[in-house]
Motif scaffolding. Structure first.
Motif, short mmCIF file in Angstrom:
data_model
loop_
_atom_site.label_atom_id
_atom_site.label_comp_id
_atom_site.label_asym_id
_atom_site.label_seq_id
_atom_site.Cartn_x
_atom_site.Cartn_y
_atom_site.Cartn_z
N GLU A 1 0.82 -1.21 0.00
CA GLU A 1 0.00 0.00 0.00
C GLU A 1 0.85 1.26 0.00
N THR A 2 1.94 1.27 0.76
CA THR A 2 2.83 2.44 0.77
C THR A 2 3.46 2.62 -0.60
N HIS A 3 3.88 1.53 -1.22
CA HIS A 3 4.49 1.62 -2.54
C HIS A 3 3.50 2.19 -3.56
N THR A 4 2.29 1.65 -3.59
CA THR A 4 1.33 2.13 -4.59
C THR A 4 0.94 3.58 -4.34
N SER A 5 0.81 3.99 -3.08
CA SER A 5 0.47 5.39 -2.83
C SER A 5 1.63 6.32 -3.19
N SER A 6 2.87 5.84 -3.05
CA SER A 6 4.02 6.67 -3.42
C SER A 6 4.16 6.82 -4.93
N MET A 7 3.61 5.88 -5.68
CA MET A 7 3.72 5.89 -7.14
C MET A 7 2.38 6.26 -7.81
N ALA A 8 1.55 7.01 -7.10
CA ALA A 8 0.24 7.40 -7.64
C ALA A 8 0.37 8.16 -8.95
N GLY A 9 1.44 8.91 -9.12
CA GLY A 9 1.64 9.68 -10.34
C GLY A 9 1.75 8.84 -11.60
N SER A 10 2.14 7.57 -11.45
CA SER A 10 2.23 6.67 -12.60
C SER A 10 1.14 5.59 -12.53
N SER A 11 0.16 5.79 -11.66
CA SER A 11 -0.96 4.85 -11.49
C SER A 11 -0.49 3.43 -11.20
N GLU A 12 0.60 3.30 -10.48
CA GLU A 12 1.14 1.97 -10.20
C GLU A 12 0.26 1.23 -9.21
N ARG A 13 0.06 -0.06 -9.50
CA ARG A 13 -0.72 -0.90 -8.60
C ARG A 13 -0.24 -2.33 -8.70
N ALA A 14 -0.50 -3.09 -7.66
CA ALA A 14 -0.17 -4.51 -7.65
C ALA A 14 -1.33 -5.28 -8.28
N VAL A 15 -1.03 -6.07 -9.31
CA VAL A 15 -2.10 -6.76 -10.05
C VAL A 15 -2.04 -8.28 -9.94
N ALA A 16 -0.95 -8.83 -9.40
CA ALA A 16 -0.85 -10.29 -9.22
C ALA A 16 0.18 -10.58 -8.14
N GLY A 17 0.14 -11.80 -7.64
CA GLY A 17 1.02 -12.18 -6.55
C GLY A 17 0.52 -11.59 -5.26
N GLN B 1 1.83 -2.96 -12.15
CA GLN B 1 1.44 -2.36 -13.42
C GLN B 1 1.47 -0.85 -13.24
N ALA B 2 2.10 -0.16 -14.18
CA ALA B 2 2.22 1.30 -14.09
C ALA B 2 2.27 1.90 -15.48
N ARG B 3 2.09 3.19 -15.51
CA ARG B 3 2.12 3.92 -16.78
C ARG B 3 3.32 4.87 -16.76
N HIS B 4 4.25 4.64 -17.70
CA HIS B 4 5.44 5.48 -17.85
C HIS B 4 5.63 5.76 -19.34
N PHE B 5 6.00 6.99 -19.66
CA PHE B 5 6.25 7.39 -21.05
C PHE B 5 5.04 7.13 -21.95
N GLY B 6 3.84 7.24 -21.38
CA GLY B 6 2.62 7.06 -22.16
C GLY B 6 2.25 5.62 -22.43
N LEU B 7 2.99 4.66 -21.87
CA LEU B 7 2.73 3.24 -22.09
C LEU B 7 2.47 2.54 -20.77
N THR B 8 1.68 1.48 -20.80
CA THR B 8 1.43 0.67 -19.62
C THR B 8 2.45 -0.47 -19.59
N TRP B 9 3.10 -0.62 -18.44
CA TRP B 9 4.15 -1.61 -18.26
C TRP B 9 3.78 -2.54 -17.12
N ARG B 10 4.26 -3.77 -17.19
CA ARG B 10 4.14 -4.72 -16.08
C ARG B 10 5.52 -5.25 -15.73
N MET B 11 5.75 -5.39 -14.43
CA MET B 11 7.00 -5.96 -13.96
C MET B 11 6.70 -6.88 -12.78
N THR B 12 7.14 -8.12 -12.87
CA THR B 12 7.03 -9.05 -11.76
C THR B 12 8.37 -9.08 -11.04
#
Length: 151
Positions: free
Chosen positions: A25-41, A56-67
């Protein structure tokens, strides 16, 4: 490969800062500017050794996922998150927490090693844009954590 380090003083004890740094929750609230959220795991609560989360987050106009996974964990002094799957060729983020010598505070040190994909083109993107962007994101996260704990 790029490497940078950020040192942040936080007026909080190491164990509290350690736990706060592992909070989804702290991580997602700190990254609100890129709409980052935990989507799995692990998508809520505190991460611990072996836990995986897909962001999942939005950077440079694109949606990215990183596990990523927590691959090292020594409460309250150290943990590491590493990319298992995602946009980087390599991503490793070390988090170090050390009591400050002259204050009731903690020195938090982030050490980030990463490589952009796409060979020479990725190296160019790294030098021109990515390193500055990643440094900004980590500084944003750290300011958020500091503000959360110091109020």
């Amino acid at each position: 490969m790029s490497r940078f380090e950020i040192v942040t003083l936080v007026l909080a004890p190491p164990d509290l800062l350690f736990d706060t740094s592992l909070s989804v929750e702290t991580h997602t609230s700190s990254m609100a500017g890129s709409s980052e959220r935990a989507v799995a795991g692990v998508t809520t609560g505190l991460l611990t050794l072996g836990d995986q989360v897909t962001w999942q987050a939005r950077h440079f106009g694109l949606t990215w996922r990183m596990t990523s996974a927590i691959t090292a964990w020594e409460r309250p002094t150290y943990f590491v998150d590493e990319q298992l799957k995602g946009p980087f060729r390599h991503w490793r983020h070390e988090h170090h927490f050390e009591p400050a010598p002259d204050a009731d505070a903690t020195v938090m040190t982030d050490v980030i090693d990463f490589s952009a994909p796409a060979g020479p083109l990725g190296h160019l993107v790294d030098r021109l844009v990515l390193r500055r962007h990643m440094t900004h994101l980590i500084n944003t996260r750290n300011r958020h954590i500091r503000t959360t704990l110091e109020h």
